[in-house]
Design an enzyme around this catalytic site. Structure first.
Site, PDB file in Angstrom:
ATOM      1  N   LYS A 240      38.884 -44.071 -49.439  1.00 29.64           N
ATOM      2  CA  LYS A 240      37.746 -44.515 -48.624  1.00 29.64           C
ATOM      3  C   LYS A 240      36.534 -43.613 -48.780  1.00 29.64           C
ATOM      4  CE  LYS A 240      39.973 -47.784 -45.660  1.00 29.64           C
ATOM      5  NZ  LYS A 240      40.676 -48.120 -44.429  1.00 29.64           N
TER       6      LYS A 240
ATOM      7  N   ARG B 156      48.970 -46.723 -45.993  1.00 27.95           N
ATOM      8  CA  ARG B 156      48.558 -47.842 -46.850  1.00 27.95           C
ATOM      9  C   ARG B 156      47.690 -47.271 -47.964  1.00 27.95           C
ATOM     10  NH1 ARG B 156      44.124 -50.887 -47.465  1.00 27.95           N
ATOM     11  NH2 ARG B 156      44.349 -53.116 -47.871  1.00 27.95           N
TER      12      ARG B 156
HETATM   13  N1  PMM Z   1      41.730 -50.881 -44.854  1.00 31.37           N
HETATM   14  C1  PMM Z   1      41.304 -51.863 -45.651  1.00 31.37           C
HETATM   15  C2  PMM Z   1      41.944 -53.125 -45.637  1.00 31.37           C
HETATM   16  N2  PMM Z   1      43.001 -53.356 -44.840  1.00 31.37           N
HETATM   17  N3  PMM Z   1      44.524 -52.599 -43.207  1.00 31.37           N
HETATM   18  C3  PMM Z   1      44.954 -51.647 -42.391  1.00 31.37           C
HETATM   19  N4  PMM Z   1      46.002 -51.880 -41.559  1.00 31.37           N
HETATM   20  N5  PMM Z   1      44.362 -50.416 -42.341  1.00 31.37           N
HETATM   21  C4  PMM Z   1      43.299 -50.099 -43.127  1.00 31.37           C
HETATM   22  O1  PMM Z   1      42.790 -48.973 -43.029  1.00 31.37           O
HETATM   23  C5  PMM Z   1      42.806 -51.102 -44.018  1.00 31.37           C
HETATM   24  C6  PMM Z   1      43.449 -52.365 -44.024  1.00 31.37           C
HETATM   25  C7  PMM Z   1      40.128 -51.621 -46.540  1.00 31.37           C
HETATM   26  O2  PMM Z   1      40.487 -50.927 -47.662  1.00 31.37           O
HETATM   27  P1  PMM Z   1      40.713 -51.618 -49.145  1.00 31.37           P
HETATM   28  O3  PMM Z   1      39.454 -52.344 -49.474  1.00 31.37           O
HETATM   29  O4  PMM Z   1      41.025 -50.515 -50.044  1.00 31.37           O
HETATM   30  O5  PMM Z   1      41.859 -52.587 -49.012  1.00 31.37           O
END
Ligand code: PMM
Length: 286
Positions: free
Chosen positions: A224, A264
């Site tokens: 991030k 994640r």
């Molecule tokens: N961050 C993203 C997408 N989905 N879901 C959860 N539970 N927690 C998060 O921090 C989260 C998520 C955005 O990140 P990406 O674009 O790398 O998927």
């Protein structure tokens, strides 16, 4: 490590370390891997690769949640995710569906997804809680204040960790009132969602306060922006996405040591090592 949510597939319940959730964005525009796995065969191959590298669950998402992102409609979202979910489930992969829509959650759980990961915590779709109650699968309630188009303007706090906890508590009350099984809920402070860099670090500093709420906690720090800014160095140019994995591992290790249920991440292999280190650290001190 915290307890598992109820309704998790038995082999995952047997795990004695934090869950490693591999990110699979089937989108042309997600912030850190957008476009790379947009094509069906490459998405499926990447999901299976992450499983081989040690991912316990693959989190499939079809809608970008990055700041500034515009929404897609439900048909487009289903068109992106459903074939991928179906193929991964058929290949024996545990799948979580990253969606804010009850209809996408429904169809993906019917196709075999075993977790609903809702970054809006139920705020984006008024039917989500009733649907999750009916589907009876673990449900991630993430802290969220608004869609990508507006979220940066909503990053205003006087005490970020206290306010995020209080807003998560409001969601917990609403979800359980609508019939969601309390024991099936996973909470997530939503790093980067309506949060500036300093807000994210405050949340991480107070991570134990989230774990103490008694729910399994999921953390999504992977690649991030706040990590890119931290690693900018003297040039002031944020580190590129691929160069953020070691920093992500450091966060994963600390999160595991703090007792989170899962992390994640995009880079699975090093994360498995990182959570083992964090857990051993915490256990060594007990
Ligand atoms: N961050 C993203 C997408 N989905 N879901 C959860 N539970 N927690 C998060 O921090 C989260 C998520 C955005 O990140 P990406 O674009 O790398 O998927």
């Amino acid at each position: 490590m915290s307890r598992h949510p109820s309704g998790l597939p038995e082999p995952l319940v047997q795990l004695d370390r934090p869950i490693v959730m591999g990110v699979l964005n089937v989108t042309p525009d997600s912030f850190s891997d957008g476009g790379r796995h947009f094509e069906l065969t490459s998405a499926i191959a990447h999901g299976i690769k992450m499983q081989h590298e040690g991912a316990d669950v693959i989190d499939v998402g079809g809608e970008s949640t990055r700041p500034g992102a515009t929404r897609i409609d439900v048909h487009e979202e289903l068109h992106r995710v459903l074939p991928v979910v179906t193929a991964l489930v058929t290949a024996g992969v545990y799948v979580s569906i990253d969606t804010m829509r009850s209809e996408v959650a429904r169809q993906c759980v019917m196709a075999g997804a075993c977790i609903v990961n809702d970054v809006s915590g139920g705020l984006a779709d008024q039917d989500m809680y009733a649907m999750v109650a009916q589907l009876d699968v673990p449900y991630v309630i993430m802290h969220w204040r608004g869609h990508g188009a507006v979220m940066n303007s909503l990053a205003s706090y006087s005490d970020v960790s206290a306010e995020v906890i209080s807003e998560i508590n409001e969601r917990l009350v609403a979800a359980t009132a609508a019939g969601v099984n309390r024991d099936a809920i996973i909470i997530d402070p939503g790093l980067g969602f309506a949060k500036e860099s300093a807000d994210n670090w405050q949340v991480l500093k107070h991570l134990a306060g989230f774990v103490d709420l008694g729910y399994p906690v999921l953390i999504g720090a992977s690649r991030k922006r706040f990590l890119g800014s931290l690693l900018a160095g003297s040039t002031g140019v944020p580190r590129d996405f691929a160069g953020r994995d070691a920093a992500t591992d450091a966060v994963s290790a600390i999160a595991a040591a703090t007792g989170v249920w899962g992390v994640r991440v995009h880079n699975v292999q090093s994360t498995v090592d990182a959570v083992l280190v964090g857990q051993a650290w915490a256990r060594g001190r007990q």
